[in-house]
Design a protein around this motif. Structure first.
Motif, PDB file in Angstrom:
ATOM      1  N   TYR A 100       0.834  -1.208   0.000  1.00  0.00           N
ATOM      2  CA  TYR A 100       0.000   0.000   0.000  1.00  0.00           C
ATOM      3  C   TYR A 100       0.870   1.260   0.000  1.00  0.00           C
ATOM      4  O   TYR A 100       0.587   2.217  -0.722  1.00  0.00           O
ATOM      5  CB  TYR A 100      -0.920   0.006   1.225  1.00  0.00           C
ATOM      6  N   GLN A 101       1.935   1.265   0.772  1.00  0.00           N
ATOM      7  CA  GLN A 101       2.840   2.425   0.787  1.00  0.00           C
ATOM      8  C   GLN A 101       3.453   2.658  -0.606  1.00  0.00           C
ATOM      9  O   GLN A 101       3.596   3.796  -1.046  1.00  0.00           O
ATOM     10  CB  GLN A 101       3.956   2.191   1.820  1.00  0.00           C
ATOM     11  N   GLY A 102       3.806   1.570  -1.279  1.00  0.00           N
ATOM     12  CA  GLY A 102       4.356   1.702  -2.622  1.00  0.00           C
ATOM     13  C   GLY A 102       3.356   2.288  -3.592  1.00  0.00           C
ATOM     14  O   GLY A 102       3.695   3.134  -4.420  1.00  0.00           O
ATOM     15  N   GLN A 103       2.085   1.831  -3.473  1.00  0.00           N
ATOM     16  CA  GLN A 103       1.042   2.356  -4.353  1.00  0.00           C
ATOM     17  C   GLN A 103       0.862   3.861  -4.168  1.00  0.00           C
ATOM     18  O   GLN A 103       0.544   4.579  -5.104  1.00  0.00           O
ATOM     19  CB  GLN A 103      -0.283   1.638  -4.086  1.00  0.00           C
ATOM     20  N   GLN A 104       1.079   4.315  -2.925  1.00  0.00           N
ATOM     21  CA  GLN A 104       0.923   5.743  -2.633  1.00  0.00           C
ATOM     22  C   GLN A 104       2.234   6.525  -2.797  1.00  0.00           C
ATOM     23  O   GLN A 104       2.349   7.661  -2.357  1.00  0.00           O
ATOM     24  CB  GLN A 104       0.377   5.917  -1.209  1.00  0.00           C
ATOM     25  N   LYS A 105       3.238   5.865  -3.437  1.00  0.00           N
ATOM     26  CA  LYS A 105       4.526   6.481  -3.766  1.00  0.00           C
ATOM     27  C   LYS A 105       5.317   6.887  -2.532  1.00  0.00           C
ATOM     28  O   LYS A 105       6.170   7.792  -2.602  1.00  0.00           O
ATOM     29  CB  LYS A 105       4.336   7.687  -4.706  1.00  0.00           C
ATOM     30  N   MET A 106       5.059   6.205  -1.420  1.00  0.00           N
ATOM     31  CA  MET A 106       5.869   6.417  -0.216  1.00  0.00           C
ATOM     32  C   MET A 106       6.972   5.350  -0.239  1.00  0.00           C
ATOM     33  O   MET A 106       7.002   4.414   0.569  1.00  0.00           O
ATOM     34  CB  MET A 106       4.995   6.294   1.036  1.00  0.00           C
ATOM     35  N   TYR A 107       7.907   5.532  -1.211  1.00  0.00           N
ATOM     36  CA  TYR A 107       8.817   4.452  -1.548  1.00  0.00           C
ATOM     37  C   TYR A 107       9.788   4.108  -0.418  1.00  0.00           C
ATOM     38  O   TYR A 107      10.044   2.931  -0.142  1.00  0.00           O
ATOM     39  CB  TYR A 107       9.588   4.792  -2.825  1.00  0.00           C
ATOM     40  N   GLU A 108      10.353   5.086   0.219  1.00  0.00           N
ATOM     41  CA  GLU A 108      11.325   4.794   1.274  1.00  0.00           C
ATOM     42  C   GLU A 108      10.656   4.063   2.439  1.00  0.00           C
ATOM     43  O   GLU A 108      11.212   3.098   2.993  1.00  0.00           O
ATOM     44  CB  GLU A 108      11.973   6.087   1.761  1.00  0.00           C
ATOM     45  N   ASP A 109       9.451   4.513   2.816  1.00  0.00           N
ATOM     46  CA  ASP A 109       8.718   3.822   3.884  1.00  0.00           C
ATOM     47  C   ASP A 109       8.401   2.393   3.456  1.00  0.00           C
ATOM     48  O   ASP A 109       8.510   1.450   4.252  1.00  0.00           O
ATOM     49  CB  ASP A 109       7.415   4.563   4.190  1.00  0.00           C
ATOM     50  N   ALA A 110       8.007   2.234   2.199  1.00  0.00           N
ATOM     51  CA  ALA A 110       7.647   0.910   1.712  1.00  0.00           C
ATOM     52  C   ALA A 110       8.843  -0.031   1.730  1.00  0.00           C
ATOM     53  O   ALA A 110       8.726  -1.208   2.118  1.00  0.00           O
ATOM     54  CB  ALA A 110       7.083   1.013   0.291  1.00  0.00           C
ATOM     55  N   VAL A 111      10.026   0.472   1.315  1.00  0.00           N
ATOM     56  CA  VAL A 111      11.224  -0.371   1.318  1.00  0.00           C
ATOM     57  C   VAL A 111      11.529  -0.854   2.730  1.00  0.00           C
ATOM     58  O   VAL A 111      11.840  -2.037   2.974  1.00  0.00           O
ATOM     59  CB  VAL A 111      12.423   0.390   0.728  1.00  0.00           C
ATOM     60  N   GLY A 112      11.437   0.041   3.719  1.00  0.00           N
ATOM     61  CA  GLY A 112      11.678  -0.348   5.111  1.00  0.00           C
ATOM     62  C   GLY A 112      10.706  -1.418   5.578  1.00  0.00           C
ATOM     63  O   GLY A 112      11.094  -2.378   6.268  1.00  0.00           O
ATOM     64  N   THR A 113       9.472  -1.294   5.180  1.00  0.00           N
ATOM     65  CA  THR A 113       8.450  -2.281   5.558  1.00  0.00           C
ATOM     66  C   THR A 113       8.742  -3.637   4.928  1.00  0.00           C
ATOM     67  O   THR A 113       8.687  -4.685   5.595  1.00  0.00           O
ATOM     68  CB  THR A 113       7.059  -1.787   5.113  1.00  0.00           C
ATOM     69  N   PHE A 114       9.086  -3.627   3.607  1.00  0.00           N
ATOM     70  CA  PHE A 114       9.388  -4.888   2.912  1.00  0.00           C
ATOM     71  C   PHE A 114      10.655  -5.547   3.476  1.00  0.00           C
ATOM     72  O   PHE A 114      10.732  -6.782   3.561  1.00  0.00           O
ATOM     73  CB  PHE A 114       9.564  -4.649   1.410  1.00  0.00           C
ATOM     74  N   VAL A 115      11.636  -4.764   3.810  1.00  0.00           N
ATOM     75  CA  VAL A 115      12.873  -5.330   4.365  1.00  0.00           C
ATOM     76  C   VAL A 115      12.592  -6.080   5.662  1.00  0.00           C
ATOM     77  O   VAL A 115      13.125  -7.180   5.902  1.00  0.00           O
ATOM     78  CB  VAL A 115      13.922  -4.221   4.587  1.00  0.00           C
ATOM     79  N   GLU A 116      11.706  -5.545   6.506  1.00  0.00           N
ATOM     80  CA  GLU A 116      11.344  -6.227   7.759  1.00  0.00           C
ATOM     81  C   GLU A 116      10.568  -7.511   7.458  1.00  0.00           C
ATOM     82  O   GLU A 116      10.789  -8.564   8.078  1.00  0.00           O
ATOM     83  CB  GLU A 116      10.515  -5.294   8.632  1.00  0.00           C
ATOM     84  N   ALA A 117       9.676  -7.439   6.468  1.00  0.00           N
ATOM     85  CA  ALA A 117       8.929  -8.640   6.071  1.00  0.00           C
ATOM     86  C   ALA A 117       9.883  -9.699   5.536  1.00  0.00           C
ATOM     87  O   ALA A 117       9.746 -10.901   5.833  1.00  0.00           O
ATOM     88  CB  ALA A 117       7.890  -8.278   5.005  1.00  0.00           C
ATOM     89  N   LEU A 118      10.876  -9.272   4.739  1.00  0.00           N
ATOM     90  CA  LEU A 118      11.861 -10.197   4.180  1.00  0.00           C
ATOM     91  C   LEU A 118      12.638 -10.906   5.283  1.00  0.00           C
ATOM     92  O   LEU A 118      12.901 -12.115   5.203  1.00  0.00           O
ATOM     93  CB  LEU A 118      12.809  -9.425   3.248  1.00  0.00           C
ATOM     94  N   ARG A 119      13.007 -10.141   6.288  1.00  0.00           N
ATOM     95  CA  ARG A 119      13.743 -10.747   7.418  1.00  0.00           C
ATOM     96  C   ARG A 119      12.940 -11.872   8.059  1.00  0.00           C
ATOM     97  O   ARG A 119      13.465 -12.956   8.342  1.00  0.00           O
ATOM     98  CB  ARG A 119      14.040  -9.666   8.451  1.00  0.00           C
TER      99      ARG A 119
END
Length: 882
Positions: A100-119
């Motif tokens: 959802y953050q990516g869809q709203q172009k909040m790219y840096e926030d989205a990357v941080g969220t995905f990195v935690e999910a990846l972990r």
């Protein structure tokens, strides 16, 4: 809140936004009350409702975003409290939040969220799991959005390896990952790799889900972007059209469709198809105006549409588009932004073409201020130099030559400092500086600038480029002004060949170049070539400037002169009259306006005189003389030339006394202006060939008149001056020299200097035979005069030979029964009689008598009486001999 939720569910359904708001408030209270399971359910439902609403409306306020983030964060707290921070359910929730953050172009926030999910996924599943590859895919996609292709390639390559290992090559997820790798390589500038990945992804999608799907349309669009960057317009157009076809099937109007239309517009513009470009960009603009309010993409559309209108010279629409683009850029990027500087320069270019110089200067100045704001440490840039150069062009047109020259010289120094001396911008600045010198008539300073500009353009652009042609044209113009015609001609020819190919036969540059080429051919006496050039130039001038323009008048004037030289007086008269009418239409009382009218009147008078319309010619000469007297010094050589021609008219009307007066006054003026007995170097250095030619003609006319009036000393002196000039101007074999020598021979013969006369006649005969051949009347004239001298010298055999040759020529030209034949037959008979060939003399005189009878001369006519007397003497001598 539970009661409110029940009522809203009953009346509004499960997907209403108000239901979502109630669930959010209820979840907040439930979290405070410790009812975490119930709160989690309401939070998840709120997220579902809110995201669906936002996706449908395409508008999201900060409040909406914060409310949804509140729901995600609340859900994550509950899941973490309930299952721990490394639980899969937390990672899945993080995956949704990041998406959802990516869809709203909040790219840096989205990357941080995905990195935690990846972990979390890696901790639970290891590296070889689809959730790991999906998360890496999302991170790679976000890196592409942030234009970090290196990191994107790293993530996407890992994702691709894992996805292929689990799902195999023929899976939609594999195709999507390959497509994103294509995006990354595109951003990195590795276009061959990008094309390969895009085409692989398209092929996979075609086999799995078919061609007509939006993701394939998106890939096709991106592939078109790559081909655009490579300048492969045909392939790019094909990709965009395929993409547009799919997107039009799925949506009536969407941002994606507008992007493809924008790409097509860009292609058509670069291919030079302005009408197609305009249609594509207008279609793009309609969609973006509906979907976007003040957005960079909307401003970009206005900007590119403005360039198309500019290209088709629709200045009003172009300016409107540029103003709209500037307004949106200012709103989105602030008043000072580099894109606005670019648009301001384009707007200034249009204003410059409209000669709205003050407004154009203001735009250029604003663009310079913006550039200096962003490039304080980089004052030297090609873009800045270009702007300064454009300002110089405006100042030049405004007549502020000092500022114009300063701008061009500043730009020149900047270009040299940035890229060195061997570049096209240096050539451009040198060219502009040279034009200033040309307009000042300072050709000595202009020429080296143009010469260097031409060298650079020939080296960097080649011989057949318009820039090279421009430099050739101006260099040729200077050489023409210096009368170095042979050097000028190949330069003009080069410019003409390029202009004709690039701009077409009716372009004004073609007409201007042909005019000069025609002038050179005219000077060289190549009147057929000159005529062709002037006619073509005339068409171009008429097409571009109209048939009443002064430049049109100048061409038709030269055309008239060529017709005069070709002995086509009717056509010459027409041209000169047209020229005079146009010049009078634009005339003012000042000298610069009136003198060209007088010049054309003189040439019109010459053409009329050639047709023996002496009264009309006289009027033209007198009108021209009045103008010259009003605007020139009374000793000006143009007045002398006009007096000479008036004298010619009076002489042709047998008004010799009046003619002589005009000739004498003309000669006084010529002698005031010219060296009395110049040498060849003096004439060449002063560039006075025409003036000395006219003087020689005047001297010959006055000498011939004095010759007829038996003022022999004066005639001989004048003949001598004319002879000196003609030899210098035209060489020793000119026919006018032959005429003078023949006339001097007659004078010398009459004075009894037969030997000297014979030498003069022999040289005259040599020239005339060389130029005219054996059967011309002038040959007969000289032979007749030589026969007389031979007879005076008692060389009767030579006299008979000369007279006999004269009889042959006159018989060919005038006929056997012409009076001209009778004249030479009488002289032939005298020579024969002096050689005691009385029978031959009688035959010659009898033939002359027969001619006189055929021409109805009476028996008491002096010519007949003379022949009869001669015949009687010959008969008596013949009888005595017998």
């Amino acid at each position: 809140l539970k009661e409110a939720l029940s009522i809203r569910l009953l009346n509004l359904g499960y997907n209403d936004e108000d239901v979502g708001d109630t669930r959010r408030y209820l979840a907040r209270v439930q979290l405070q009350a410790g009812d975490n399971d119930a709160a989690l359910e309401n939070l998840r439902e709120t997220i579902r409702i809110k995201t669906e609403w936002v996706n449908e409306n395409e508008n999201l306020s900060d409040t909406d975003y914060n409310e949804i983030m509140e729901c995600f964060d609340g859900s994550l707290r509950v899941v973490t409290w309930k299952y721990g921070s490394d639980d899969i359910s937390r990672a899945e929730l993080l995956l949704k939040k990041g998406t959802y953050q990516g869809q709203q172009k909040m790219y840096e926030d989205a990357v941080g969220t995905f990195v935690e999910a990846l972990r979390i996924f890696k901790r639970n599943y290891g590296d070889k799991h689809l959730d790991v590859s999906h998360t890496l895919f999302n991170i790679g996609m976000l890196m592409n959005e942030q234009r970090e292709p290196e990191r994107a390639i790293k993530c996407l390559s890992k994702a691709l390896h894992t996805t292929k290992g689990i799902l195999g090559d023929e899976h939609i997820d594999v195709a999507d990952t390959i497509a994103q790798l294509g995006v990354a390589f595109n951003l990195k500038g590795e276009y061959d790799e990008a094309i390969e990945h895009y085409e692989t992804a398209l092929q996979s999608r075609k086999q799995i889900v078919g061609e007509d799907n939006l993701e394939s349309a998106s890939i096709m669009h991106d592939l078109g972007d790559v081909y655009c960057k490579l300048g492969q317009w045909g392939k790019a157009e094909q990709c965009y059209r395929e993409s547009l076809k799919i997107r039009n099937m799925k949506f009536a109007a969407s941002i994606d469709i507008s992007s493809t239309l924008f790409g097509l517009g860009y292609i058509y513009k670069n291919k030079g198809d302005d009408m197609k470009a305009m249609r594509a960009l207008e279609g793009c603009l309609r969609i973006r105006k509906m979907k976007l309010e003040s957005d960079i993409e909307l401003a970009d559309t206005y900007q590119h549409l403005g360039t198309v209108h500019d290209s088709i010279e629709n200045a009003r629409k172009a300016l409107f588009c540029y103003d709209k683009a500037l307004s949106i850029y200012a709103e989105c990027l602030g008043e000072k932004n580099e894109t606005s500087a670019l648009v301001l320069c384009r707007k200034a270019g249009i204003l410059q073409s409209l000669e709205n110089d003050e407004a154009a200067l203001a735009c250029f100045s604003e663009a310079l201020q913006i550039r200096s704001f962003f490039h304080e440490e980089e004052e030297l840039s090609v873009e800045t130099a270009d702007i300064i150069c454009s300002q110089g062009s405006i100042y030049n047109r405004m007549g502020n030559i000092k500022k114009a020259q300063s701008c061009f010289e500043t730009a020149l120094n900047m270009y040299k400092t940035i890229d060195g001396s061997e570049n096209l911008n240096v050539a451009k600045a040198l060219h502009f500086i040279a034009i200033i010198f040309v307009n000042r008539q300072d050709n000595d300073r202009a020429y080296p600038c143009l010469e260097e500009a031409l060298r650079l353009r020939r080296t960097l652009l080649g011989e057949h480029h318009e820039g090279t042609a421009d430099s050739c044209y101006y260099i040729a113009s200077i050489l023409f002004a210096w009368r170095r015609y042979r050097e000028a001609l190949p330069c003009f020819q080069t410019a003409y060949d390029v202009y004709l190919k690039q701009r077409g036969s009716l372009d004004i540059s073609v007409a201007n170049t042909l005019f000069f080429i025609g002038c050179i051919h005219e000077i060289d006496g190549n009147y057929d070539e000159a005529l062709t050039c002037f006619k073509s130039s005339l068409l171009g001038k008429k097409q571009n400037l109209g048939a009443t323009n002064m430049e049109y008048a100048n061409v038709i004037y030269r055309l008239g002169y060529v017709h005069s030289q070709r002995s086509e007086p009717d056509l010459a008269i027409y041209c000169f009259r047209e020229c005079i009418a146009i010049r009078e239409l634009h005339s003012t009382p000042n000298k610069d306006s009136q003198i060209p009218i007088a010049d054309a009147l003189v040439d019109l008078g010459n053409a009329l005189a050639e047709k023996e319309e002496f009264n009309e010619a006289y009027v033209c000469y007198k009108d021209a003389l009045d103008i010259y007297n009003n605007h020139l010094n009374r000793e000006d050589i143009a007045i002398g030339d006009c007096l000479r021609r008036i004298g010619n008219v009076h002489e042709s009307k047998n008004e010799e006394t009046t003619a002589e007066g005009y000739y004498e006054r003309a000669l006084q003026i010529y002698d005031c202006n010219l060296i009395l007995k110049p040498n060849e170097d003096e004439i060449a250095s002063l560039n006075l060939d025409k003036e000395y030619t006219d003087l020689a003609s005047l001297l010959l006319s006055l000498a011939t008149m004095r010759d007829r009036l038996f003022q022999l000393d004066s005639a001989v002196s004048l003949y001598g001056r004319a002879l000196h000039l003609y030899k210098i101007l035209f060489g020793a074999d000119d026919l006018r020299i032959a005429t003078i020598l023949n006339n001097l021979g007659n004078i010398t013969g009459r004075s009894g200097s037969f030997d000297k006369a014979l030498v003069l006649f022999e040289e005259s005969l040599r020239i005339r035979l060389l130029v005219l051949g054996r059967d011309h009347e002038d040959i007969a004239e000289t032979l007749f005069s030589m026969g007389i001298v031979f007879e005076k010298r008692h060389e009767y055999g030579a006299a008979i030979k000369a007279f006999s040759d004269c009889v042959r020529i006159r018989g060919l030209i005038y006929g056997e029964e012409s009076l001209e034949m009778a004249e030479v037959l009488i002289s032939l008979g005298s020579a024969q009689g002096n050689l005691h060939n009385f029978a031959g003399a009688l035959r010659s005189w009898d033939q002359a008598l027969y001619i006189y009878q055929r021409n109805e001369l009476s028996e008491d006519h002096p010519l007949v009486v003379t022949v009869l007397d001669n015949r009687a003497i010959a008969e008596r001598f013949l009888a005595e001999t017998k």
